[in-house]
Design a protein around this motif. Structure first.
Motif, PDB file in Angstrom:
ATOM      1  N   LEU A 123       7.558  -4.091   0.322  1.00 40.90           N
ATOM      2  CA  LEU A 123       6.276  -3.384   0.311  1.00 40.90           C
ATOM      3  C   LEU A 123       5.132  -4.009   0.021  1.00 40.90           C
ATOM      4  N   VAL A 124       5.410  -5.004  -1.050  1.00 39.51           N
ATOM      5  CA  VAL A 124       4.278  -5.742  -1.495  1.00 39.51           C
ATOM      6  C   VAL A 124       3.751  -6.575  -0.493  1.00 39.51           C
ATOM      7  N   LYS A 125       4.957  -7.423   0.048  1.00 37.76           N
ATOM      8  CA  LYS A 125       4.343  -8.454   1.322  1.00 37.76           C
ATOM      9  C   LYS A 125       3.794  -7.452   2.318  1.00 37.76           C
ATOM     10  N   LEU A 126       4.236  -6.212   2.713  1.00 36.75           N
ATOM     11  CA  LEU A 126       3.862  -5.635   3.687  1.00 36.75           C
ATOM     12  C   LEU A 126       2.138  -5.121   3.590  1.00 36.75           C
ATOM     13  N   GLU A 127       2.028  -4.627   2.438  1.00 32.74           N
ATOM     14  CA  GLU A 127       0.851  -4.014   2.103  1.00 32.74           C
ATOM     15  C   GLU A 127      -0.297  -5.329   2.258  1.00 32.74           C
ATOM     16  N   ALA A 128       0.015  -6.569   1.804  1.00 34.50           N
ATOM     17  CA  ALA A 128      -0.615  -7.622   1.565  1.00 34.50           C
ATOM     18  C   ALA A 128      -1.228  -8.125   2.803  1.00 34.50           C
ATOM     19  N   LYS A 129      -0.407  -7.891   4.095  1.00 35.41           N
ATOM     20  CA  LYS A 129      -0.754  -8.210   5.326  1.00 35.41           C
ATOM     21  C   LYS A 129      -1.550  -7.040   6.152  1.00 35.41           C
ATOM     22  N   LEU A 130      -1.333  -5.824   5.869  1.00 39.02           N
ATOM     23  CA  LEU A 130      -2.071  -4.826   6.477  1.00 39.02           C
ATOM     24  C   LEU A 130      -3.391  -4.585   5.910  1.00 39.02           C
ATOM     25  N   SER A 131      -4.287  -4.361   6.723  1.00 38.75           N
ATOM     26  CA  SER A 131      -5.516  -3.754   6.154  1.00 38.75           C
ATOM     27  C   SER A 131      -5.281  -2.324   5.897  1.00 38.75           C
ATOM     28  N   SER A 132      -6.113  -1.705   5.029  1.00 37.13           N
ATOM     29  CA  SER A 132      -6.100  -0.327   4.785  1.00 37.13           C
ATOM     30  C   SER A 132      -5.792   0.624   6.073  1.00 37.13           C
ATOM     31  N   GLU A 133      -6.849   0.231   7.030  1.00 37.27           N
ATOM     32  CA  GLU A 133      -6.756   1.100   8.119  1.00 37.27           C
ATOM     33  C   GLU A 133      -5.273   1.036   8.740  1.00 37.27           C
ATOM     34  N   GLU A 134      -4.703  -0.112   8.819  1.00 35.55           N
ATOM     35  CA  GLU A 134      -3.308  -0.562   9.408  1.00 35.55           C
ATOM     36  C   GLU A 134      -2.307   0.554   8.797  1.00 35.55           C
ATOM     37  N   SER A 135      -2.322   0.334   7.289  1.00 36.18           N
ATOM     38  CA  SER A 135      -1.514   0.767   6.383  1.00 36.18           C
ATOM     39  C   SER A 135      -1.607   2.390   6.588  1.00 36.18           C
ATOM     40  N   ASN A 136      -2.632   2.900   6.754  1.00 32.71           N
ATOM     41  CA  ASN A 136      -2.981   4.291   6.971  1.00 32.71           C
ATOM     42  C   ASN A 136      -2.326   4.562   8.141  1.00 32.71           C
TER      43      ASN A 136
END
Length: 188
Positions: A123-136
């Motif tokens: 999840l740390v790696k994933l969130e580092a690559k995603l923009s806040s919009e993509e994560s949302n």
């Protein structure tokens, strides 16, 4: 890890916390009826959570990280398969069976290790690559997906899209019918 509630990681971590809570409620339950209700609640949440991760999170890891993401996703799929197998065994048993609690303990030990790895690495790696919009956006998809997937363990079902999606759509209505006749906690 971000404490932003609008990320997919926050939803996954919340699910992990709920699974831990349901397990603890099972462990502290004093009656067979109460134990049954919490075991059912745990099964329901674990089945939905696992499949949603397999359909959305693991492909996203593969897309964003290539070979490294595939390795992470494959490792997580293997751990999910082990959990599905254990959960399936539990589904076939009554909570009063002398082997139920030890098997549940073994499942939870494995899940705790898996959840810790996901939270500290994936999840740390994933969130580092995603923009806040993509994560949302992924968060919303994750939440929607959990509404339509099976609520019981099906260890022989495929664990990768699109086959998992088809198998899930076929299994989900039967699972939901079984759930209608199952006991759940009233305060969950």
């Amino acid at each position: 890890m971000s404490s932003n509630p609008n990320t997919v990681s926050s939803a996954i971590i919340q699910d992990h916390e709920e699974l831990k809570e349901y397990y603890q409620k099972f462990k502290s339950a004093s009656t067979e009826d109460e134990k049954t209700r919490w075991a059912n609640q745990f099964r329901w949440e674990l089945a939905r959570h696992s499949i949603a991760e397999e359909l959305l999170i693991y492909p996203e890891l593969e897309r964003l990280f290539g070979a490294e993401g595939k390795s992470l996703a494959d490792h997580d799929r293997e751990e999910h398969q082990e959990a599905k197998n254990m959960l399936y065994e539990l589904q076939q048993m009554n909570v009063s069976d002398t082997q139920f609690a030890p098997k549940f303990d073994t499942l939870m030990k494995a899940l705790n290790e898996h959840m810790q790895h996901e939270e500290e690495t994936d999840l740390v790696k994933l969130e580092a690559k995603l923009s806040s919009e993509e994560s949302n956006k992924l968060l919303k998809s994750f939440q929607r997906t959990k509404k339509f997937v099976p609520t019981h363990s099906h260890p022989s079902a495929p664990d990768q899209p699109p086959f998992e999606t088809v198998a899930g759509l076929l299994a989900a209505p039967l699972d939901k019918l079984k759930d209608m006749f199952s006991k759940f906690p009233e305060d969950a």
